[in-house]
Design a protein around this motif. Structure first.
Motif, short mmCIF file in Angstrom:
data_model
loop_
_atom_site.label_atom_id
_atom_site.label_comp_id
_atom_site.label_asym_id
_atom_site.label_seq_id
_atom_site.Cartn_x
_atom_site.Cartn_y
_atom_site.Cartn_z
N MET A 104 0.83 -1.21 0.00
CA MET A 104 0.00 0.00 0.00
C MET A 104 0.86 1.26 0.00
N ARG A 105 1.96 1.23 0.75
CA ARG A 105 2.86 2.39 0.76
C ARG A 105 3.48 2.60 -0.61
N THR A 106 3.84 1.50 -1.27
CA THR A 106 4.42 1.58 -2.61
C THR A 106 3.42 2.19 -3.59
N ILE A 107 2.16 1.81 -3.47
CA ILE A 107 1.12 2.34 -4.36
C ILE A 107 0.99 3.84 -4.19
N LEU A 108 0.98 4.33 -2.95
CA LEU A 108 0.87 5.77 -2.72
C LEU A 108 2.07 6.52 -3.27
N ASN A 109 3.26 5.95 -3.11
CA ASN A 109 4.47 6.59 -3.65
C ASN A 109 4.40 6.67 -5.17
N LYS A 110 3.87 5.62 -5.80
CA LYS A 110 3.74 5.59 -7.25
C LYS A 110 2.74 6.65 -7.71
N MET A 111 1.69 6.83 -6.95
CA MET A 111 0.68 7.84 -7.30
C MET A 111 1.27 9.25 -7.25
N ILE A 112 2.10 9.49 -6.25
CA ILE A 112 2.77 10.79 -6.13
C ILE A 112 3.68 11.01 -7.33
N GLU A 113 4.41 9.96 -7.70
CA GLU A 113 5.32 10.04 -8.85
C GLU A 113 4.55 10.32 -10.13
N ASN A 114 3.44 9.63 -10.34
CA ASN A 114 2.65 9.81 -11.56
C ASN A 114 1.99 11.19 -11.61
N ALA A 115 1.69 11.73 -10.43
CA ALA A 115 1.06 13.05 -10.39
C ALA A 115 2.08 14.18 -10.45
N ALA A 116 3.37 13.81 -10.46
CA ALA A 116 4.47 14.79 -10.52
C ALA A 116 4.39 15.79 -9.36
N LEU A 117 4.05 15.27 -8.19
CA LEU A 117 3.95 16.12 -7.01
C LEU A 117 5.21 15.97 -6.16
N THR A 118 5.53 16.99 -5.42
CA THR A 118 6.73 16.96 -4.56
C THR A 118 6.38 16.77 -3.10
N ILE A 119 5.09 16.60 -2.79
CA ILE A 119 4.67 16.43 -1.40
C ILE A 119 5.04 15.04 -0.88
N GLN A 120 5.16 14.93 0.43
CA GLN A 120 5.42 13.65 1.08
C GLN A 120 4.09 13.03 1.48
N ILE A 121 3.88 11.79 1.12
CA ILE A 121 2.60 11.15 1.46
C ILE A 121 2.84 9.72 1.91
N SER A 122 2.02 9.27 2.82
CA SER A 122 2.05 7.90 3.34
C SER A 122 0.68 7.64 3.93
N PRO A 123 0.37 6.39 4.24
CA PRO A 123 -0.91 6.12 4.91
C PRO A 123 -1.08 6.93 6.19
N HIS A 124 0.04 7.15 6.91
CA HIS A 124 -0.08 7.89 8.17
C HIS A 124 -0.31 9.38 7.92
#
Length: 299
Positions: A225-245
């Motif tokens: 799940m963490r990997t999926i969120l990281n991939k979404m950030i990458e695909n969205a070209a965002l620089t924010i930090q995101i995780s389930p927490h």
């Protein structure tokens, strides 16, 4: 062998008497193993031989290795619990860890995302594909409920009640709670369950009830799940930090900033103590400006 037996008894105590979760026990064992490594370096053979002087040396080592205050506190608390149990079992005569001071907690505000930062994330998943439907459902559910990643990974199909819009969550200490979710999460979940999940499960001969699955139709792990969120950030070209927490922090912050009751949010987050929820009562600049403009006579 004496130490191994002592730790085994402690694990049984955590499982049977304390009813601790598997993850909690794993964290205990990790901290105990860390201290046992220190004991070997100091040529201390048994827990009974540990003195307060040894504990001071251990704390100095943790400080030199620049462990966070919260980590040091957790390690001390773990060893206090272990030695308290060993005293009860008459394996050790004293618990010098009670003399070790806990570091003061760092007053750090939890990271959270603004609504504008979230908007782009909700638009990047390809909802025509099973994996995209799954990823969208995961993102929507995290933001809609604020559940922990381990809780989300363990959800089963029978835990969802689409009729009233709630999920049954098994939290820390095996405590159950019902958490509501909104229309966006409901739509994404129904789309995934009725379409994407069925297609992914065709890759797995062994039927199961876990809600979120990987491309092989197996239960999706917390790491996945963490990997999926990281991939979404990458695909969205965002620089924010995101995780389930971070999404959990965001859920709580947005709820409280919108006027939600603190105890209600506490219940939804599964916090045992209200003080754990109060860290989310920090107020955003936007919220401050709105309050000022609405209520100051000369705004």
């Amino acid at each position: 062998m004496e130490n191994h037996r002592a730790v085994s008894l402690f694990v049984e105590f955590l499982q049977i008497e304390k009813n601790c979760s598997k993850l909690t026990i794993e964290h205990y064992l990790k901290d105990i193993k860390h201290f046992e490594t220190f004991m070997k370096q100091q040529k201390i053979n048994t827990f009974a031989a540990v003195s307060y002087g040894d504990i001071r040396v251990y704390l100095t080592k943790l400080h030199k290795e620049q462990y966070a205050r919260a980590t040091v506190s957790r390690k001390i608390s773990c060893m206090r619990s272990l030695f308290k149990f060993l005293m009860r079992e008459k394996i050790v005569e004293r618990n010098d860890f009670t003399l070790a001071p806990l570091p003061k907690k760092e007053q750090l505000l939890p990271n959270f995302l603004y609504e504008e930062e979230l908007k782009k994330l909700f638009t990047i998943s390809d909802l025509t594909k099973p994996m995209g439907q799954r990823d969208q459902a995961i993102l929507e559910l995290f933001y809609a409920t604020g559940i922990r990643v381990s809780e989300c990974s363990n959800l089963s199909l029978r835990d969802i009640d689409f009729h009233i819009g709630t999920i049954l969550v098994l939290g820390k200490g095996n405590k159950e709670r019902f958490v509501p979710f909104g229309s966006f999460a409901q739509s994404s979940l129904q789309n995934y369950v009725n379409d994407g999940r069925k297609k992914l499960m065709k890759q797995n001969e062994n039927a199961h009830e876990f809600l979120f699955v990987n491309y092989r139709g197996e239960r999706l792990s917390s790491r996945g799940m963490r990997t999926i969120l990281n991939k979404m950030i990458e695909n969205a070209a965002l620089t924010i930090q995101i995780s389930p927490h971070v999404l959990r922090h965001t859920f709580a912050t947005h709820m409280l900033n919108a006027g939600a009751d603190l105890r209600g949010v506490q219940e939804m987050l599964g916090h045992a103590h209200l003080s754990s929820t109060q860290i989310y009562t920090h107020v955003t600049k936007d919220r401050l400006q709105t309050v000022y403009k609405n209520f100051h006579p000369r705004a």
